[in-house]
Design a protein around this motif. Structure first.
Motif, PDB file in Angstrom:
ATOM      1  N   VAL A  89     -31.619 -25.237  49.450  1.00  0.00           N
ATOM      2  CA  VAL A  89     -30.289 -25.161  49.883  1.00  0.00           C
ATOM      3  C   VAL A  89     -29.872 -24.113  50.895  1.00  0.00           C
ATOM      4  CG1 VAL A  89     -29.565 -25.994  47.451  1.00  0.00           C
ATOM      5  CG2 VAL A  89     -29.649 -23.485  48.047  1.00  0.00           C
ATOM      6  N   ASP A  90     -28.799 -24.446  51.360  1.00  0.00           N
ATOM      7  CA  ASP A  90     -28.434 -23.476  52.433  1.00  0.00           C
ATOM      8  C   ASP A  90     -27.298 -22.651  51.806  1.00  0.00           C
ATOM      9  OD1 ASP A  90     -27.638 -22.089  54.854  1.00  0.00           O
ATOM     10  OD2 ASP A  90     -26.561 -23.829  55.793  1.00  0.00           O
ATOM     11  N   ASP A  91     -27.634 -21.426  51.261  1.00  0.00           N
ATOM     12  CA  ASP A  91     -26.489 -20.774  50.623  1.00  0.00           C
ATOM     13  C   ASP A  91     -26.978 -19.411  50.774  1.00  0.00           C
ATOM     14  OD1 ASP A  91     -25.444 -19.267  48.585  1.00  0.00           O
ATOM     15  OD2 ASP A  91     -25.488 -21.051  46.943  1.00  0.00           O
ATOM     16  N   PRO A  92     -25.899 -18.607  51.056  1.00  0.00           N
ATOM     17  CA  PRO A  92     -26.292 -17.026  51.349  1.00  0.00           C
ATOM     18  C   PRO A  92     -26.851 -16.420  50.099  1.00  0.00           C
ATOM     19  CG  PRO A  92     -24.034 -17.465  51.433  1.00  0.00           C
ATOM     20  CD  PRO A  92     -24.507 -18.658  51.406  1.00  0.00           C
ATOM     21  N   GLY A  93     -26.347 -16.898  49.020  1.00  0.00           N
ATOM     22  CA  GLY A  93     -26.717 -16.196  47.617  1.00  0.00           C
ATOM     23  C   GLY A  93     -27.784 -16.765  46.849  1.00  0.00           C
ATOM     24  N   ALA A  94     -28.513 -17.962  47.518  1.00  0.00           N
ATOM     25  CA  ALA A  94     -29.469 -18.657  46.786  1.00  0.00           C
ATOM     26  C   ALA A  94     -30.347 -19.446  47.955  1.00  0.00           C
ATOM     27  CB  ALA A  94     -28.955 -19.491  45.594  1.00  0.00           C
ATOM     28  N   ARG A  95     -31.554 -19.875  47.384  1.00  0.00           N
ATOM     29  CA  ARG A  95     -32.294 -20.537  48.365  1.00  0.00           C
ATOM     30  C   ARG A  95     -32.712 -21.789  47.891  1.00  0.00           C
ATOM     31  NH1 ARG A  95     -34.059 -15.042  49.346  1.00  0.00           N
ATOM     32  NH2 ARG A  95     -33.110 -14.250  51.167  1.00  0.00           N
ATOM     33  N   PHE A  96     -32.721 -22.024  46.464  1.00  0.00           N
ATOM     34  CA  PHE A  96     -33.098 -23.287  45.833  1.00  0.00           C
ATOM     35  C   PHE A  96     -32.024 -23.533  44.661  1.00  0.00           C
ATOM     36  CE2 PHE A  96     -36.936 -20.925  47.195  1.00  0.00           C
ATOM     37  CZ  PHE A  96     -37.452 -21.645  47.782  1.00  0.00           C
TER      38      PHE A  96
ATOM     39  N   ALA B  10     -28.853 -21.929  40.650  1.00  0.00           N
ATOM     40  CA  ALA B  10     -29.128 -21.593  42.174  1.00  0.00           C
ATOM     41  C   ALA B  10     -30.019 -20.469  41.969  1.00  0.00           C
ATOM     42  CB  ALA B  10     -27.751 -21.320  42.844  1.00  0.00           C
ATOM     43  N   ALA B  11     -31.063 -20.759  42.713  1.00  0.00           N
ATOM     44  CA  ALA B  11     -31.983 -19.524  42.473  1.00  0.00           C
ATOM     45  C   ALA B  11     -32.504 -19.054  43.818  1.00  0.00           C
ATOM     46  CB  ALA B  11     -33.253 -20.212  41.902  1.00  0.00           C
ATOM     47  N   GLY B  12     -32.831 -17.839  43.915  1.00  0.00           N
ATOM     48  CA  GLY B  12     -33.392 -17.238  44.756  1.00  0.00           C
ATOM     49  C   GLY B  12     -34.805 -17.171  45.234  1.00  0.00           C
ATOM     50  N   ALA B  13     -35.646 -17.327  44.113  1.00  0.00           N
ATOM     51  CA  ALA B  13     -37.105 -18.058  44.177  1.00  0.00           C
ATOM     52  C   ALA B  13     -37.547 -18.690  42.912  1.00  0.00           C
ATOM     53  CB  ALA B  13     -37.969 -16.597  44.358  1.00  0.00           C
TER      54      ALA B  13
END
Length: 376
Positions: A126-133, A148-151
């Protein structure tokens, strides 16, 4: 990352709260529990920064599905989880019960907060400044959860993906795979063909023979019996060969293809008695049995496909990480997915053993913490 904050730009389902987590671990077997332990030790809080999702209704991972007759003395090694000891176990107790109890105790003692039964259906970038997945999980009753997860650390193993090779023809009797097996008594009075050249196959042949079941054995190639001890040096050689394949994006080979089949007094006795003697490869299936490559035909009632498993990676399909060769290109650390930075695979390739899974859990946790340092 604040708990239970709603994300508006990851295309969530209507009226579904999207939970923010710094890291999501998928699977609570040996690899997933190891990763979760090291993530918590690094300061991530279960249920706040860290979520561990498991599809099984109880602790134990794939072990929770094993059959009663697989006692602990037939297990091909079980490594301790980090900062824990399995301790003495009754060799005559079902391995399922030993491991399920051990993993369950570990989850509680380490406070990992495993959420179950939640099967992860998809992981998307995802294109989210606070998450990538974006991680979507489903409960058996159809309820959904979104994260919404960073990794992401994927530790889903292989149990959900039994492999059955294709053969010409159609068999009219019962067919089952390793994961469908329950008890040798189910086959009383029937003639069973066990197909496969791995440890599970030889265990099935011996177990069925012990219970008076008329059993045949088929392997694609001659059985590769190992007549030397499998020491540390041999194990390192296997790991290096597996790593070379996964770093090239090739599908990991079966365990026996790398290690050979171990022998024991009971195995040698079964060979001498003609029980563990392969009839060779199958040429075709027929309505009442199989035709073998040597031109012979055998009528059987049941075919038990002990032909191995493939990695359970369908939830990662939206990330496009699979190569045409069927594998995933892994980085030199053997846990990081080259095509999806921030995603780690543990219990895959080099880390498919319980020892390898424990070590890989540590590496995956370190990578996830570093990758999400700007989100903490």
């Amino acid at each position: 990352m604040a708990e239970n904050s709603v994300v508006t730009d990851v295309n969530p389902s209507a009226d579904v709260t999207v939970h923010r987590r710094r890291v999501v671990v998928i699977g609570a077997g040996q690899a997933g529990l190891s990763a979760a332990y090291f993530l918590k030790r690094a300061g991530l809080r279960p249920g706040v920064d860290l979520e561990v999702l498991d599809a099984n209704p109880t602790a134990g991972g794939a072990w929770s599905h094993r059959w009663d007759a697989l006692t602990f003395d037939h297990v091909n090694g079980l490594h301790d989880l980090p900062d824990s000891r399995l301790g003495a176990a009754d060799p005559a107790e079902p391995a399922r019960d030993v491991v399920t109890r051990y993993y369950g105790r570990y989850e509680q003692e380490k406070g990992l907060g495993v959420q179950r039964p939640w099967r992860v259906r998809s992981v998307r970038a995802v294109d989210d400044p606070g998450a990538r997945f974006r991680v979507v999980a489903e409960r058996p009753d159809g309820a959904l959860r979104e994260y919404a997860a960073g990794a992401v650390v994927s530790a889903t193993g292989t149990w959900d993906q039994p492999y059955v090779p294709w053969y010409r023809g159609r068999f009219g009797g019962r067919q089952l795979t390793t994961r469908d097996f329950t008890a040798p008594g189910d086959f009383a009075g029937r003639r069973v063909l066990v197909v496969g050249g791995g440890i599970s196959a030889i265990q099935f042949v011996q177990l069925l023979d012990e219970h008076g079941v008329d059993t045949l054995w088929s392997t694609r190639t001659p059985p590769r019996w190992r007549d030397c001890p499998f020491d540390t040096e041999a194990g390192l050689g296997v790991e290096n060969r597996v790593a070379a394949r996964t770093r090239a994006g090739l599908r990991p080979r079966s365990v026996v293809a790398e290690t050979g089949l171990p022998t024991s007094p009971s195995v040698l006795d079964a060979i001498d008695r003609g029980v563990l003697v392969s009839r060779g490869p199958i040429r075709a299936l027929t309505s009442d049995g199989v035709d073998f490559a040597d031109g012979t035909h055998e009528a059987v009632d049941v075919i038990l496909w002990a032909t191995g498993f493939r990695a359970s990676l369908s939830h990662l399909a939206p990330l496009g990480i699979r190569e045409r060769t069927g594998g995933v290109v892994m980085a030199d650390d053997d846990v990081s997915v080259v095509k999806a930075p921030g995603v780690s695979l543990v219990g895959y390739g080099r880390s498919a053993s319980t020892l390898g899974a424990t070590r890989a859990g540590r590496r995956a946790a370190r990578r996830a913490v570093d990758f999400t340092a700007d989100l903490g």
